[in-house]
Design a protein around this motif. Sequence first.
Motif, PDB file in Angstrom:
ATOM      1  N   GLN A  21       0.832  -1.194   0.000  1.00  0.00           N
ATOM      2  CA  GLN A  21       0.000   0.000   0.000  1.00  0.00           C
ATOM      3  C   GLN A  21       0.870   1.249   0.000  1.00  0.00           C
ATOM      4  OE1 GLN A  21      -0.378  -2.661   1.787  1.00  0.00           O
ATOM      5  NE2 GLN A  21      -2.506  -3.193   2.136  1.00  0.00           N
ATOM      6  N   GLU A  22       1.980   1.197   0.710  1.00  0.00           N
ATOM      7  CA  GLU A  22       2.949   2.274   0.730  1.00  0.00           C
ATOM      8  C   GLU A  22       4.325   1.637   0.670  1.00  0.00           C
ATOM      9  OE1 GLU A  22       2.404   4.331   4.357  1.00  0.00           O
ATOM     10  OE2 GLU A  22       0.400   5.067   3.867  1.00  0.00           O
ATOM     11  N   ALA A  23       5.299   2.367   0.118  1.00  0.00           N
ATOM     12  CA  ALA A  23       6.663   1.850   0.098  1.00  0.00           C
ATOM     13  C   ALA A  23       7.282   2.071   1.468  1.00  0.00           C
ATOM     14  CB  ALA A  23       7.480   2.546  -0.988  1.00  0.00           C
ATOM     15  N   ARG A  24       6.725   1.394   2.456  1.00  0.00           N
ATOM     16  CA  ARG A  24       7.184   1.597   3.832  1.00  0.00           C
ATOM     17  C   ARG A  24       8.375   0.679   4.112  1.00  0.00           C
ATOM     18  NH1 ARG A  24       2.442  -1.201   3.776  1.00  0.00           N
ATOM     19  NH2 ARG A  24       2.332  -3.188   4.878  1.00  0.00           N
ATOM     20  N   ASN A  25       8.992   0.858   5.270  1.00  0.00           N
ATOM     21  CA  ASN A  25      10.143   0.051   5.627  1.00  0.00           C
ATOM     22  C   ASN A  25       9.737  -1.392   5.881  1.00  0.00           C
ATOM     23  OD1 ASN A  25      11.884   2.246   5.525  1.00  0.00           O
ATOM     24  ND2 ASN A  25      11.484   2.791   7.665  1.00  0.00           N
ATOM     25  N   VAL A  26      10.630  -2.302   5.549  1.00  0.00           N
ATOM     26  CA  VAL A  26      10.398  -3.706   5.855  1.00  0.00           C
ATOM     27  C   VAL A  26      11.065  -4.014   7.191  1.00  0.00           C
ATOM     28  CG1 VAL A  26      10.232  -4.370   3.445  1.00  0.00           C
ATOM     29  CG2 VAL A  26      12.456  -4.405   4.584  1.00  0.00           C
ATOM     30  N   ALA A 156      -1.241  -9.500   4.556  1.00  0.00           N
ATOM     31  CA  ALA A 156      -2.387 -10.057   5.275  1.00  0.00           C
ATOM     32  C   ALA A 156      -3.672  -9.262   5.059  1.00  0.00           C
ATOM     33  CB  ALA A 156      -2.065 -10.146   6.758  1.00  0.00           C
ATOM     34  N   LYS A 157      -3.557  -7.950   4.812  1.00  0.00           N
ATOM     35  CA  LYS A 157      -4.748  -7.112   4.715  1.00  0.00           C
ATOM     36  C   LYS A 157      -5.213  -6.863   3.274  1.00  0.00           C
ATOM     37  CE  LYS A 157      -3.787  -4.722   9.065  1.00  0.00           C
ATOM     38  NZ  LYS A 157      -3.564  -3.409   9.733  1.00  0.00           N
ATOM     39  N   LEU A 158      -4.614  -7.552   2.305  1.00  0.00           N
ATOM     40  CA  LEU A 158      -5.038  -7.374   0.920  1.00  0.00           C
ATOM     41  C   LEU A 158      -6.469  -7.850   0.715  1.00  0.00           C
ATOM     42  CD1 LEU A 158      -2.004  -8.472  -1.309  1.00  0.00           C
ATOM     43  CD2 LEU A 158      -2.969  -6.192  -1.067  1.00  0.00           C
ATOM     44  N   LYS A 159      -7.221  -7.085  -0.088  1.00  0.00           N
ATOM     45  CA  LYS A 159      -8.584  -7.455  -0.446  1.00  0.00           C
ATOM     46  C   LYS A 159      -8.700  -7.542  -1.964  1.00  0.00           C
ATOM     47  CE  LYS A 159     -10.581  -5.145   3.601  1.00  0.00           C
ATOM     48  NZ  LYS A 159     -11.526  -4.082   4.061  1.00  0.00           N
ATOM     49  N   ILE A 160      -9.551  -8.432  -2.428  1.00  0.00           N
ATOM     50  CA  ILE A 160      -9.743  -8.591  -3.873  1.00  0.00           C
ATOM     51  C   ILE A 160     -10.165  -7.256  -4.485  1.00  0.00           C
ATOM     52  CG2 ILE A 160     -11.153  -9.704  -5.649  1.00  0.00           C
ATOM     53  CD1 ILE A 160     -11.301 -12.148  -3.859  1.00  0.00           C
ATOM     54  N   GLY A 161      -9.494  -6.874  -5.544  1.00  0.00           N
ATOM     55  CA  GLY A 161      -9.788  -5.614  -6.213  1.00  0.00           C
ATOM     56  C   GLY A 161      -8.870  -4.472  -5.803  1.00  0.00           C
ATOM     57  N   ASP A 162      -8.075  -4.660  -4.759  1.00  0.00           N
ATOM     58  CA  ASP A 162      -7.106  -3.632  -4.362  1.00  0.00           C
ATOM     59  C   ASP A 162      -6.150  -3.359  -5.514  1.00  0.00           C
ATOM     60  OD1 ASP A 162      -8.165  -3.312  -1.871  1.00  0.00           O
ATOM     61  OD2 ASP A 162      -6.594  -4.409  -0.801  1.00  0.00           O
ATOM     62  N   LYS A 163      -5.872  -2.069  -5.771  1.00  0.00           N
ATOM     63  CA  LYS A 163      -4.960  -1.686  -6.855  1.00  0.00           C
ATOM     64  C   LYS A 163      -3.796  -0.891  -6.290  1.00  0.00           C
ATOM     65  CE  LYS A 163      -8.428  -1.597 -10.541  1.00  0.00           C
ATOM     66  NZ  LYS A 163      -9.042  -0.821 -11.646  1.00  0.00           N
ATOM     67  N   THR A 180      -3.436  -5.098  -9.899  1.00  0.00           N
ATOM     68  CA  THR A 180      -4.671  -5.412  -9.186  1.00  0.00           C
ATOM     69  C   THR A 180      -4.550  -6.780  -8.528  1.00  0.00           C
ATOM     70  OG1 THR A 180      -5.988  -4.154 -10.788  1.00  0.00           O
ATOM     71  CG2 THR A 180      -7.168  -5.705  -9.375  1.00  0.00           C
ATOM     72  N   TYR A 181      -4.939  -6.860  -7.250  1.00  0.00           N
ATOM     73  CA  TYR A 181      -4.949  -8.139  -6.546  1.00  0.00           C
ATOM     74  C   TYR A 181      -6.238  -8.876  -6.893  1.00  0.00           C
ATOM     75  CZ  TYR A 181      -5.374 -11.454  -2.664  1.00  0.00           C
ATOM     76  OH  TYR A 181      -5.538 -12.587  -1.912  1.00  0.00           O
ATOM     77  N   MET A 182      -6.110 -10.140  -7.340  1.00  0.00           N
ATOM     78  CA  MET A 182      -7.249 -10.904  -7.854  1.00  0.00           C
ATOM     79  C   MET A 182      -7.778 -11.962  -6.882  1.00  0.00           C
ATOM     80  SD  MET A 182      -7.555  -9.435 -10.774  1.00  0.00           S
ATOM     81  CE  MET A 182      -8.707 -10.507 -11.635  1.00  0.00           C
ATOM     82  N   GLY A 183      -7.048 -12.207  -5.790  1.00  0.00           N
ATOM     83  CA  GLY A 183      -7.502 -13.228  -4.852  1.00  0.00           C
ATOM     84  C   GLY A 183      -6.535 -14.395  -4.738  1.00  0.00           C
ATOM     85  N   LYS A 184      -7.041 -15.520  -4.253  1.00  0.00           N
ATOM     86  CA  LYS A 184      -6.195 -16.696  -4.030  1.00  0.00           C
ATOM     87  C   LYS A 184      -6.622 -17.848  -4.937  1.00  0.00           C
ATOM     88  CE  LYS A 184      -5.196 -15.521   0.799  1.00  0.00           C
ATOM     89  NZ  LYS A 184      -5.150 -16.010   2.202  1.00  0.00           N
ATOM     90  N   GLU A 185      -5.629 -18.628  -5.394  1.00  0.00           N
ATOM     91  CA  GLU A 185      -5.885 -19.804  -6.210  1.00  0.00           C
ATOM     92  C   GLU A 185      -4.855 -20.880  -5.882  1.00  0.00           C
ATOM     93  OE1 GLU A 185      -5.993 -19.018 -10.383  1.00  0.00           O
ATOM     94  OE2 GLU A 185      -7.779 -17.742 -10.266  1.00  0.00           O
ATOM     95  N   VAL A 186      -5.208 -22.121  -6.168  1.00  0.00           N
ATOM     96  CA  VAL A 186      -4.268 -23.233  -6.039  1.00  0.00           C
ATOM     97  C   VAL A 186      -3.636 -23.476  -7.402  1.00  0.00           C
ATOM     98  CG1 VAL A 186      -4.002 -25.701  -5.550  1.00  0.00           C
ATOM     99  CG2 VAL A 186      -5.550 -24.303  -4.156  1.00  0.00           C
ATOM    100  N   ILE A 187      -2.289 -23.520  -7.443  1.00  0.00           N
ATOM    101  CA  ILE A 187      -1.560 -23.650  -8.702  1.00  0.00           C
ATOM    102  C   ILE A 187      -0.659 -24.878  -8.664  1.00  0.00           C
ATOM    103  CG2 ILE A 187       0.211 -22.591 -10.177  1.00  0.00           C
ATOM    104  CD1 ILE A 187      -2.502 -21.274 -10.407  1.00  0.00           C
ATOM    105  N   ASN A 188      -0.672 -25.648  -9.759  1.00  0.00           N
ATOM    106  CA  ASN A 188       0.238 -26.779  -9.915  1.00  0.00           C
ATOM    107  C   ASN A 188       1.599 -26.284 -10.377  1.00  0.00           C
ATOM    108  OD1 ASN A 188      -1.287 -29.223  -9.330  1.00  0.00           O
ATOM    109  ND2 ASN A 188      -2.540 -28.686 -11.094  1.00  0.00           N
ATOM    110  N   SER A 189       2.662 -26.885  -9.860  1.00  0.00           N
ATOM    111  CA  SER A 189       4.009 -26.536 -10.284  1.00  0.00           C
ATOM    112  C   SER A 189       4.896 -27.774 -10.240  1.00  0.00           C
ATOM    113  CB  SER A 189       4.601 -25.449  -9.370  1.00  0.00           C
ATOM    114  OG  SER A 189       5.052 -26.018  -8.164  1.00  0.00           O
ATOM    115  N   THR A 190       6.151 -27.587 -10.648  1.00  0.00           N
ATOM    116  CA  THR A 190       7.114 -28.678 -10.609  1.00  0.00           C
ATOM    117  C   THR A 190       7.283 -29.219  -9.202  1.00  0.00           C
ATOM    118  OG1 THR A 190       8.319 -27.680 -12.446  1.00  0.00           O
ATOM    119  CG2 THR A 190       9.505 -29.327 -11.147  1.00  0.00           C
ATOM    120  N   PHE A 191       7.062 -28.369  -8.201  1.00  0.00           N
ATOM    121  CA  PHE A 191       7.300 -28.736  -6.814  1.00  0.00           C
ATOM    122  C   PHE A 191       6.020 -29.143  -6.086  1.00  0.00           C
ATOM    123  CE2 PHE A 191      10.544 -25.795  -8.200  1.00  0.00           C
ATOM    124  CZ  PHE A 191      11.717 -26.437  -7.819  1.00  0.00           C
TER     125      PHE A 191
END
Length: 258
Positions: A21-26, A156-163, A180-191
């Motif tokens: 949301q902001e380029a704040r410190n990590v 943790a506070k991301l909501k679907i549609g956040d830009k 744009t944040y689209m939500g959560k999905e399960v993805i197949n990968s090599t691992f």
Amino acid sequence: MKKHLFTIILLTIGLVPAFSQEARNVIEPVFKVGEELSYKFKYGFFTGAEGHLKVEEGDNIDGHPIYHIVADGKTAGTFDIFYKVRNRYESYVDRTTLQPYLYTENRREGSWRHTDKVTFDHESGKITANKGIFPSKGKIFDFVSAYYFARSIDVAKLKIGDKFDIPYFLEDGIYSLSVTYMGKEVINSTFGKFNCLKFNPTIIAGRIFRKNSKLYLWITDDNNRIPVKANVELVVGSVTMELTGAKGLKFLLNPINK
């Protein structure tokens, strides 16, 4: 800015995770020295390119301990015969703030060559590159440091549609990428299968992308937050990026199953 397919995809994928949301410190980086990630880029059924990211020890800059982060990309297989790409991007970032002090790139794409050296003076608000000196305000990144900074941001506070708009410097100025944040999905990968966060960055139409082309990126919804898959639509066909290697991670990968 000269634009070629491989560079556009690599740059965009590098920037997409910067969703703060902001380029704040990590507080604490989610990566460590020794981390290496490998990817393949497929056009249809054919592997057209390979990409590698690694984190190395870096010498101090002005007394500040740094990470030396390297991103390499090259064409593969038949694509390498007809259009050879050898690109290398390096970023030297502060270990505490993850802001860049120095960025270099060396790109060979067909017969075209390009090099750049960019220094970031955060105190004076100036960026110096081969094409001149540019004023900057706030936290500005190169595409490599933006990716690693963003991985350490709380999602943790991301909501679907956040830009979000991502500021970065490239070659001749400061640009912004809208994501744009689209939500959560399960993805197949090599691992194995992973719970992932899905993002959709805005694409500028042109010779490579259609007006309605879409780019999607899936990032592990765990402490590592590494991209496992991306897909971008082109004027003809699409390109998919897949994770092929991961070692030296700070946290164990946590697939749903293997």
